[in-house]
Design a protein around this motif. Structure first.
Motif, PDB file in Angstrom:
ATOM      1  N   ARG A  29       0.822  -0.996  -0.027  1.00 44.53           N
ATOM      2  CA  ARG A  29      -0.060   0.072   0.027  1.00 44.53           C
ATOM      3  C   ARG A  29       0.837   1.366   0.099  1.00 44.53           C
ATOM      4  O   ARG A  29       1.787   1.220   0.679  1.00 44.53           O
ATOM      5  CB  ARG A  29      -0.974   0.079   1.342  1.00 44.53           C
ATOM      6  N   ARG A  30       0.385   2.094  -0.886  1.00 50.37           N
ATOM      7  CA  ARG A  30       1.155   3.465  -0.964  1.00 50.37           C
ATOM      8  C   ARG A  30       0.659   4.403   0.239  1.00 50.37           C
ATOM      9  O   ARG A  30      -0.446   4.376   0.598  1.00 50.37           O
ATOM     10  CB  ARG A  30       1.101   4.020  -2.185  1.00 50.37           C
ATOM     11  N   ALA A  31       1.384   5.540   0.716  1.00 50.83           N
ATOM     12  CA  ALA A  31       1.157   6.264   1.668  1.00 50.83           C
ATOM     13  C   ALA A  31      -0.121   7.205   1.106  1.00 50.83           C
ATOM     14  O   ALA A  31       0.066   7.280  -0.251  1.00 50.83           O
ATOM     15  CB  ALA A  31       2.246   7.001   2.108  1.00 50.83           C
ATOM     16  N   ASP A  32      -0.717   7.938   1.655  1.00 53.14           N
ATOM     17  CA  ASP A  32      -1.760   8.781   1.232  1.00 53.14           C
ATOM     18  C   ASP A  32      -1.000  10.056   0.826  1.00 53.14           C
ATOM     19  O   ASP A  32      -1.818  10.828  -0.177  1.00 53.14           O
ATOM     20  CB  ASP A  32      -2.821   9.330   2.444  1.00 53.14           C
ATOM     21  N   ARG A  54       2.967   9.794   4.733  1.00 57.61           N
ATOM     22  CA  ARG A  54       1.583   9.909   5.906  1.00 57.61           C
ATOM     23  C   ARG A  54       0.827   9.003   5.470  1.00 57.61           C
ATOM     24  O   ARG A  54       0.415   8.703   4.454  1.00 57.61           O
ATOM     25  CB  ARG A  54       0.965  11.389   5.655  1.00 57.61           C
ATOM     26  N   PHE A  55       0.172   8.331   6.565  1.00 56.11           N
ATOM     27  CA  PHE A  55      -0.863   7.328   6.409  1.00 56.11           C
ATOM     28  C   PHE A  55      -1.994   8.006   7.377  1.00 56.11           C
ATOM     29  O   PHE A  55      -1.957   8.086   8.522  1.00 56.11           O
ATOM     30  CB  PHE A  55      -0.519   6.008   6.752  1.00 56.11           C
ATOM     31  N   ASP A  93      -9.565   0.575   6.229  1.00 51.32           N
ATOM     32  CA  ASP A  93      -8.606  -0.135   6.893  1.00 51.32           C
ATOM     33  C   ASP A  93      -9.128  -0.909   8.451  1.00 51.32           C
ATOM     34  O   ASP A  93      -8.110  -1.427   8.865  1.00 51.32           O
ATOM     35  CB  ASP A  93      -7.593   0.927   7.549  1.00 51.32           C
ATOM     36  N   ARG A  98      -0.576   9.138  11.049  1.00 54.73           N
ATOM     37  CA  ARG A  98       0.723   8.593  11.167  1.00 54.73           C
ATOM     38  C   ARG A  98       1.719   8.701  10.022  1.00 54.73           C
ATOM     39  O   ARG A  98       1.240   8.892   8.912  1.00 54.73           O
ATOM     40  CB  ARG A  98       0.484   6.782  11.275  1.00 54.73           C
ATOM     41  N   GLU A  99       2.754   9.160  10.502  1.00 57.64           N
ATOM     42  CA  GLU A  99       3.996   9.335   9.497  1.00 57.64           C
ATOM     43  C   GLU A  99       5.234   8.613   9.801  1.00 57.64           C
ATOM     44  O   GLU A  99       5.554   8.451  10.802  1.00 57.64           O
ATOM     45  CB  GLU A  99       4.250  11.073   9.615  1.00 57.64           C
ATOM     46  N   CYS A 150      -0.235  -0.556  14.726  1.00 57.96           N
ATOM     47  CA  CYS A 150      -0.269  -0.121  13.139  1.00 57.96           C
ATOM     48  C   CYS A 150       0.771  -0.693  12.622  1.00 57.96           C
ATOM     49  O   CYS A 150       1.981  -0.054  12.739  1.00 57.96           O
ATOM     50  CB  CYS A 150      -0.211   1.324  13.246  1.00 57.96           C
ATOM     51  N   THR A 201       1.804  -0.366   9.643  1.00 57.58           N
ATOM     52  CA  THR A 201       2.475   0.418   8.770  1.00 57.58           C
ATOM     53  C   THR A 201       3.446   1.181   9.336  1.00 57.58           C
ATOM     54  O   THR A 201       4.508   1.978   8.646  1.00 57.58           O
ATOM     55  CB  THR A 201       1.530   1.228   7.894  1.00 57.58           C
ATOM     56  N   GLY A 224       4.250  -0.988   4.705  1.00 57.45           N
ATOM     57  CA  GLY A 224       4.462  -0.075   3.475  1.00 57.45           C
ATOM     58  C   GLY A 224       5.785  -0.431   2.647  1.00 57.45           C
ATOM     59  O   GLY A 224       6.028  -0.113   1.585  1.00 57.45           O
TER      60      GLY A 224
END
Length: 608
Positions: free
Chosen positions: A127-130, A143-144, A150, A160-161, A496, A498, A523
């Motif tokens: 999954r790519r970050a937002d 950033r997620f 989810d 979350r970063e 989490c 990620t 990620g």
């Protein structure tokens, strides 16, 4: 390799609250010959697991997630047994709630594994970050933002970063070659990160050596993970030193992953050799990934405007409750509270902390060796520590200006020795009471004087943070901790996948501190340095004290519904959590947040 020796309570700590001997009263040791058989069987399936399509891996992991639901109550019973908590004891219901919350980590990591494999199957990448933000220091914040899809709706207030060095680049874990990972498991929690991470992110089969403290819980985890065990991709072995020694020394095991203390790490990696001798070589030559402890700072930033009485009470309770999570037996527990001496509300905040300590339910020290550690810190506090309190709190610790070594007879021991028990120290730094003057000095103090680099927390009100966002971000860039929590417990990163969990990069085998390597990062971003989690000043993610049976029951049911939301993987389970969140919000006075999160969940968009 896992202590099998009981540490008996010292007279300084009430014997009724020390249960170390009870918690490890029954230990089963897997014979060395059986450990070798388990290693051979798992190693023989390493290539098959590495080549298995992600859709097939997801199917196996979903089967485990379903079994987590089936064994949820049995796992709670086992978790209580591991902590010597009698579930029917009305005076210990807050400890039952603690155990229930920690068992959620089994479901969260299985769900994270399923999500990773589903993404790989659908797109060929994690999954790519937002979003991503390049920073002036050359790092990038990836950033997620939690979405209802989810199944992390309950964390909707938390952004979350992941901080990576340079341009963000994702790797494909399926391209990793076949390998065997030997895991020396944690003795304080039921989390699955040290099993799921090697399986999914390193594409490796796993032999897991249970810590004796968690034997009862790991027996249930073994049932949950049967689909993986039956295929020969995972094996559990039990006992103390001998099974661990066989695992570490096996030529079939490519790497070791361990959770524990830096003392245990040194015994395993260096044996009887002197690590200070530059000519000495480690006993263990294979890679060792280690998640160890830390003296974790908890920075309280003075506000541009005064905090309300409710703010002071909420933040004091959050601190004490975080300290008492799992009776203080977590590697992320805060130990040093860093305040500003010139903050006009410092005294009011400390008084509120003392009041919350006085009203907090009694802990139950169960982890081997913690009673002795706690009493060592108690002895340095003298009259400032209160033996009848839930937490020993040393205010206004005087720190020498020059560099100092840890003195076992001085209170400054609290800055250099992880207590792993209900102990808190406060250090007041003499700076002007503003974020720009205080926070950089506080972070420098934490880097230079507090041992380890696992986690750090920052408490700052929203108005102050917004007014100084540029300076605040600059300080975050400079922080050398594996996980930073802003207004939320850094330990939530463990829920989490990620996010990352481990010491800040740069520790060496000769000075290991909080460890080497990181778990998580599902990620699969290369060059990860740390994680940052943000929440509003007042939020539902901070821990609360269960000060009576009703509050303990509410906390236990909330954790149960969160676990169901992970396990069942349906929006209906997420929506069923709403009544629990409303009850929690009533006490936190943040009901507007719930309405916003319900709206966002229905629209399938992020809660910012």
């Amino acid at each position: 390799f896992g202590s099998s020796v009981d540490s008996l309570p010292s007279p300084l700590w009430p014997a009724a609250l020390c249960t170390e001997a009870m918690a490890v009263s029954r230990q089963v040791h897997t014979p060395a010959a059986e450990v070798k058989v388990a290693i051979r069987r798992v190693a023989g399936n390493a290539a098959e697991w590495a080549a298995l399509p992600p859709a097939e891996k997801s199917k196996l992991l979903r089967a485990c997630l379903s079994r987590a639901s089936d064994y949820r109550d049995e796992l709670l019973q086992a978790a209580c047994k591991a902590r010597a908590v009698v579930m029917s004891d009305k005076r210990r219901q807050h400890l039952v709630a603690d155990a229930r919350a920690l068992t959620v980590l089994v479901s969260s990591w299985l769900q994270g594994a399923v999500s990773l494999m589903d993404s790989l199957a659908a797109t060929g990448r994690p999954r790519r970050a937002d979003s991503t933000v390049a920073r002036p220091d050359g790092s990038t914040r990836v950033r997620f933002v939690p979405k209802a899809s989810d199944k992390e709706w309950w964390m909707g207030q938390c952004v979350r970063e992941l901080v990576v060095r340079g341009e963000p680049c994702q790797s494909n874990p399926l391209e990793a070659p076949p390998s065997v990972t030997g895991v020396l498991g944690a003795g304080n929690t039921e989390i699955l990160n040290d099993i799921i991470d090697p399986l999914c992110r390193q594409n490796s089969v796993v032999v897991y050596k249970s810590n004796p403290m968690m034997e009862s819980s790991n027996r249930v985890k073994e049932k949950v993970l049967q689909p993986l065990i039956e295929r020969g991709y995972l094996a559990f072995v039990y006992g103390g030193v001998e099974p661990g020694k066989v695992l570490v020394e096996s030529d079939m095991v490519d790497r070791i992953v361990m959770t524990g203390s830096h003392e245990t790490f040194d015994k395993i990696v260096w044996g009887s050799r002197d690590k200070k001798d530059e000519s000495a070589e480690p006993v263990v030559q294979k890679p060792v990934q280690a998640e160890l402890g830390s003296v974790n700072p908890y920075i309280v930033v003075p506000g541009d405007v005064p905090w309300s009485e409710a703010d002071l009470e909420a933040q004091a309770e959050a601190l004490v409750a975080y300290k008492l999570l799992n009776n203080g037996h977590i590697c992320a527990a805060p130990q040093v509270v860093v305040t500003c001496r010139q903050w006009p509300q410092r005294r009011a905040f400390l008084d509120m902390v003392q009041r919350k300590i006085a009203s907090a339910p009694a802990p139950q020290v169960f982890y081997t060796g913690s009673a002795a550690r706690l009493n060592k810190h108690r002895a340095t506090m003298g009259a400032t520590g209160k033996s009848e309190a839930a937490v020993w709190f040393h205010e206004d610790l005087q720190v020498p200006e020059h560099h100092f070594e840890a003195d076992p007879h001085s209170p400054v021991l609290g800055l250099q020795d992880e207590a792993f028990a209900p102990v808190l120290y406060e250090v007041a730094l003499d700076t002007p009471a503003s974020l720009t003057s205080f926070l950089p000095v506080a972070v420098d103090f934490c880097h230079e004087r507090c041992w380890g680099n696992l986690t750090c927390m920052i408490i700052v009100d929203d108005r102050t943070r917004d007014a100084h966002q540029h300076d605040f971000d600059k300080v975050l860039d400079s922080m050398r901790f594996g996980m930073v929590g802003v207004n939320c417990p850094a330990s939530l990163a463990n829920a989490c996948p990620t996010m990352v969990w481990g010491g800040f990069p740069g520790n060496s085998l000769r000075d290991i501190q909080s460890g080497v390597g990181m778990l998580g990062n599902f990620g699969c971003y290369e060059g990860a340095e740390k994680g940052i989690m943000y929440a509003p000043f007042r939020n539902l993610l901070t821990f609360k004290l269960a000060q009576n049976e009703k509050e303990a029951e509410l906390a236990c049911k909330r954790a149960d519904y969160i676990a169901r939301a992970y396990e069942k993987n349906t929006y209906w389970q997420v929506l069923k959590l709403i009544p629990r969140e409303l009850k929690q919000a009533k006490r936190h006075h943040v009901k507007r947040t719930i309405a916003r999160r319900v709206h966002d969940a229905c629209l399938h968009r992020p809660s910012l």
